[in-house]
Write a protein that holds these residues in place. Structure first.
Motif, short mmCIF file in Angstrom:
data_model
loop_
_atom_site.label_atom_id
_atom_site.label_comp_id
_atom_site.label_asym_id
_atom_site.label_seq_id
_atom_site.Cartn_x
_atom_site.Cartn_y
_atom_site.Cartn_z
N GLY A 279 30.93 45.42 32.59
CA GLY A 279 30.08 46.57 32.87
C GLY A 279 29.49 46.52 34.26
O GLY A 279 29.39 47.54 34.96
N PHE A 280 29.07 45.33 34.70
CA PHE A 280 28.49 45.15 36.03
C PHE A 280 29.50 45.53 37.11
O PHE A 280 29.19 46.29 38.04
CB PHE A 280 28.05 43.69 36.19
CG PHE A 280 27.18 43.43 37.37
CD1 PHE A 280 27.70 43.38 38.66
CD2 PHE A 280 25.82 43.21 37.21
CE1 PHE A 280 26.89 43.13 39.75
CE2 PHE A 280 25.00 42.97 38.30
CZ PHE A 280 25.54 42.92 39.57
N GLU A 281 30.73 45.02 36.99
CA GLU A 281 31.75 45.28 37.99
C GLU A 281 32.10 46.78 38.05
O GLU A 281 32.25 47.36 39.13
CB GLU A 281 33.01 44.46 37.70
CG GLU A 281 32.82 42.97 37.83
CD GLU A 281 32.43 42.54 39.23
OE1 GLU A 281 32.97 43.11 40.20
OE2 GLU A 281 31.57 41.65 39.36
N LEU A 282 32.23 47.40 36.88
CA LEU A 282 32.57 48.82 36.85
C LEU A 282 31.44 49.67 37.44
O LEU A 282 31.69 50.65 38.16
CB LEU A 282 32.87 49.27 35.43
CG LEU A 282 34.31 49.11 34.94
CD1 LEU A 282 34.41 49.48 33.47
CD2 LEU A 282 35.26 49.96 35.77
N ALA A 283 30.21 49.32 37.11
CA ALA A 283 29.08 50.08 37.64
C ALA A 283 29.08 50.06 39.16
O ALA A 283 28.83 51.09 39.81
CB ALA A 283 27.76 49.52 37.09
N CYS A 284 29.38 48.91 39.74
CA CYS A 284 29.38 48.81 41.20
C CYS A 284 30.50 49.64 41.83
O CYS A 284 30.38 50.08 42.97
CB CYS A 284 29.50 47.34 41.62
SG CYS A 284 28.01 46.37 41.24
N LYS A 285 31.58 49.89 41.09
CA LYS A 285 32.64 50.76 41.60
C LYS A 285 32.24 52.23 41.58
O LYS A 285 32.90 53.06 42.22
CB LYS A 285 33.91 50.58 40.75
CG LYS A 285 34.59 49.23 40.93
CD LYS A 285 35.85 49.15 40.08
CE LYS A 285 36.54 47.80 40.26
NZ LYS A 285 37.77 47.69 39.44
N CYS A 286 31.17 52.55 40.86
CA CYS A 286 30.74 53.95 40.72
C CYS A 286 29.52 54.27 41.58
O CYS A 286 28.92 55.35 41.41
CB CYS A 286 30.41 54.23 39.26
SG CYS A 286 31.77 54.02 38.11
N LEU A 287 29.14 53.39 42.50
CA LEU A 287 27.96 53.62 43.31
C LEU A 287 28.21 54.57 44.48
O LEU A 287 27.28 55.15 45.03
CB LEU A 287 27.43 52.28 43.85
CG LEU A 287 26.83 51.32 42.83
CD1 LEU A 287 26.57 49.97 43.47
CD2 LEU A 287 25.54 51.88 42.24
N TRP A 288 29.47 54.75 44.85
CA TRP A 288 29.77 55.50 46.08
C TRP A 288 29.26 56.94 46.08
O TRP A 288 28.84 57.43 47.15
CB TRP A 288 31.28 55.47 46.37
CG TRP A 288 32.12 56.28 45.43
CD1 TRP A 288 32.81 55.85 44.34
CD2 TRP A 288 32.37 57.70 45.52
NE1 TRP A 288 33.45 56.88 43.73
CE2 TRP A 288 33.21 58.03 44.43
CE3 TRP A 288 31.97 58.70 46.39
CZ2 TRP A 288 33.65 59.33 44.20
CZ3 TRP A 288 32.40 60.02 46.17
CH2 TRP A 288 33.24 60.32 45.09
N PRO A 289 29.27 57.69 44.95
CA PRO A 289 28.75 59.07 45.04
C PRO A 289 27.29 59.13 45.45
O PRO A 289 26.88 60.09 46.14
CB PRO A 289 28.95 59.61 43.62
CG PRO A 289 30.05 58.78 43.03
CD PRO A 289 29.81 57.42 43.60
N LEU A 290 26.49 58.14 45.04
CA LEU A 290 25.08 58.13 45.44
C LEU A 290 24.96 57.99 46.95
O LEU A 290 24.22 58.73 47.61
CB LEU A 290 24.35 56.98 44.75
CG LEU A 290 24.26 57.03 43.22
CD1 LEU A 290 23.62 55.76 42.69
CD2 LEU A 290 23.48 58.24 42.75
N VAL A 291 25.71 57.04 47.49
CA VAL A 291 25.67 56.80 48.94
C VAL A 291 26.22 58.01 49.70
O VAL A 291 25.66 58.42 50.73
CB VAL A 291 26.47 55.53 49.29
CG1 VAL A 291 26.54 55.33 50.79
CG2 VAL A 291 25.85 54.31 48.63
N ALA A 292 27.30 58.59 49.20
CA ALA A 292 27.91 59.75 49.86
C ALA A 292 26.93 60.92 49.90
O ALA A 292 26.81 61.61 50.93
CB ALA A 292 29.18 60.15 49.13
#
Length: 417
Positions: A279-292
Motif C-alpha cells: 500500500g505504501f509503494e502504490l500510494a507513492c506512485k499516485c502522488l503526482w496529480p497533487l504535485v501537478a
C-alpha cells in the motif's frame, strides 16, 4: 463471549486457565503468554456463527472439571480488544479487556470508538462486496452490467452511458466505502481531496498544458488504477487483522503512555506488513496529480517546479518535470506533497522513517513484549502502533485513489482536446 480453557504449557509443563475472548471471525491468529514461564502459545480461531466457531490452541487442552484447582494461575486475553501483559482474573486494570479499554479511553471516547469501529466493520462486510462487484465491471469495460449494478445496488437513477460517467460513479462508490472504513476521527481525506479538486478544476479551465498532462498520464495509468483497486480490496478483505489501528486516534496526546501499555494478542504481522508495504509503494506512485495541480496553479505548468523544493531534497535530485519526479525516492516525493498547505498529513500517513522500521528485513513481532522490533530499531513500536500505521497507509491510498480519478476522467475518450 469469553471461553474458558484449562491448558498445559508445552514448555514448562505447568497448568493454567486461559480466559479467551471469542468473536465472529473469518480467521484470526492469536497468542497468549504462559503465566508461569512467559512462553508465547499460539492459536487460531474461525467461524462467523456460534455453531461453526472453532478454536485451536497449540498446546495440550485439559478437561477443566478434572484439572482446575483453587488458586490456579489465570491469563485473560481477547484478540479483538487490547489488554495488558500483567492482566489476570483479579487485577482491577486488565481483568477484562473491554473494561481495560473503557478505563483507558473514558466513557465518551470509548462509545465514539465503538460506534466508528462497528460502522467500519459493517461497511467492509456489507457495502464493500457491492463496490467490488461494481468496480470489477468497470475495469472489465462491461457497461451493461455496470449500469445494472449501479442502479440496483447504489440507487443510480440515470444511465451512466459514457466512459467518464462510469469512472465517476465507480470512484464515488469506492470513496463512500473507504471513507466509512477509515473512520471520521483524525482523518484528513476530505481536506486533501477538497483542496486538490479546487486546484485541479481551476487549472483545467485555463491551462491547456494541465489538461494535456492529465489526459496523457491518465491514459497510461490503466494498470496503476487496477493495482490500486486490487490493493484496496486486499486491505478490506483482511480488515479484521488491522481494524484496531483505529484505536490510536481516540487517545489524547497526553495519554501516549496508557496507549503504549496496551497489548493486542494477535499474531498476524507477516500478513499485515505485506499490506502495509504494498500500500505504501502504490500510494507513492499516485502522488503526482497533487504535485501537478500545485505546479499548474502556482506556475502555469504541471512540469514546472520552480524554486519550491523541500530542504531535504539534494540539489542534484530536484526534479525538472513530472517524469523526473516519478523517479525520486519515496521520501522526497512525500516531502514535495507535504510542503503544500493542507496536505501536510502525508508526512504522517506515509512516514518513511517508520516505513523503514516496519519493512526492515529483520523486523518481527516479538511476542514476549508485544512490540515490532528489528536490528535497526531495538525498541521498535507496539503492535497497536503498527496497526495505526497500517490504517494511515489505507487512508493515504484510498484518498489518492480519488486523486488519481481526476486523470482517469480527463483521459476519457468522450472528450476532445
Amino acid at each position: 463471549m469469553i471461553s474458558r480453557y484449562c491448558l498445559k504449557c508445552h514448555g514448562c509443563g505447568e497448568v493454567f486457565v486461559a480466559r479467551l475472548g471469542v468473536e465472529s471471525t473469518h480467521g484470526t491468529r492469536f497468542y497468549l503468554p504462559c503465566p508461569h514461564c512467559g512462553l508465547p502459545i499460539r492459536g487460531s480461531m474461525s467461524g462467523t456463527e456460534l455453531q461453526n466457531h472453532r478454536v485451536n490452541i497449540e498446546c495440550q487442552v485439559l478437561s477443566s472439571s478434572a484439572s482446575e484447582s483453587p488458586g490456579m494461575r489465570v491469563v485473560t486475553i481477547n484478540p479483538f480488544a487490547p489488554s495488558r501483559y500483567d492482566a489476570d482474573s483479579f487485577t482491577p486494570n486488565g481483568s477484562f479487556p473491554t473494561m481495560t479499554l473503557l478505563q483507558a479511553l473514558g466513557q465518551d471516547a470509548y462509545m465514539e470508538f465503538k460506534s466508528e469501529r462497528d460502522t467500519a466493520l459493517e461497511a467492509g462486510q456489507i457495502l464493500w462486496p457491492k463496490v467490488r462487484m461494481l468496480f470489477q465491471y468497470y475495469l472489465q469495460g462491461n457497461s451493461d452490467m455496470f449500469a445494472r449494478i449501479a442502479q440496483q445496488q447504489f440507487g443510480v437513477t440515470w444511465q451512466p452511458s459514457t466512459s467518464h460517467e462510469r469512472t465517476s460513479v465507480a470512484y464515488q462508490a469506492m470513496g463512500a466505502a473507504t471513507t466509512v472504513i477509515t473512520g471520521s476521527t483524525g482523518t484528513t481525506s476530505a481536506k486533501v481531496i477538497g483542496r486538490f479538486s479546487r486546484k485541479h478544476s481551476a487549472a483545467m479551465e485555463r491551462n491547456k498544458d494541465h489538461l494535456l498532462t492529465f489526459r496523457r498520464r491518465g491514459q497510461s495509468s490503466v494498470s496503476l488504477e487496477r493495482d490500486v483497486f486490487t490493493e484496496l480490496n486486499r486491505f478490506v478483505e483482511h480488515h479484521e487483522s488491522w481494524e484496531l489501528g483505529l484505536l490510536g486516534r481516540f487517545f489524547e496526546p497526553g495519554s501516549k503512555d496508557a496507549f503504549d501499555e496496551l497489548v493486542l494478542y494477535r499474531d498476524e504481522f507477516s500478513l499485515v506488513r505485506d499490506l502495509y508495504q504494498h500500500g505504501f509503494e502504490l500510494a507513492c506512485k499516485c502522488l503526482w496529480p497533487l504535485v501537478a495541480a500545485q505546479n499548474s496553479v502556482l506556475r502555469g505548468n504541471p512540469d514546472e517546479f520552480g524554486d519550491a523544493h523541500p530542504d531535504r531534497v539534494p540539489e542534484k535530485q530536484r526534479p525538472k518535470n513530472l517524469d523526473k519526479f516519478d523517479k525520486l525516492p519515496n521520501a522526497f516525493k512525500i516531502a514535495y506533497v507535504a510542503q503544500v498547505p493542507g496536505w501536510e498529513s502525508f508526512e504522517s500517513l506515509l512516514n518513511n522513517r517508520r516505513r523503514n522500521t516496519i519493512g526492515h528485513a529483520t523486523a518481527h513481532h516479538d511476542l514476549q513484549t508485544g512490540r515490532i522490533v528489528s536490528d535497526e530499531s531495538l525498541s521498535g513500536m507496539t503492535y497497536l502502533h503498527f496497526l495505526s500505521e497500517v490504517l494511515g497507509v489505507f487512508e493515504a491510498l484510498s484518498t489518492l485513489a480519488q486523486v488519481l480519478r481526476a486523470s482517469r476522467v480527463a483521459s476519457s475518450p468522450d472528450f476532445d482536446v
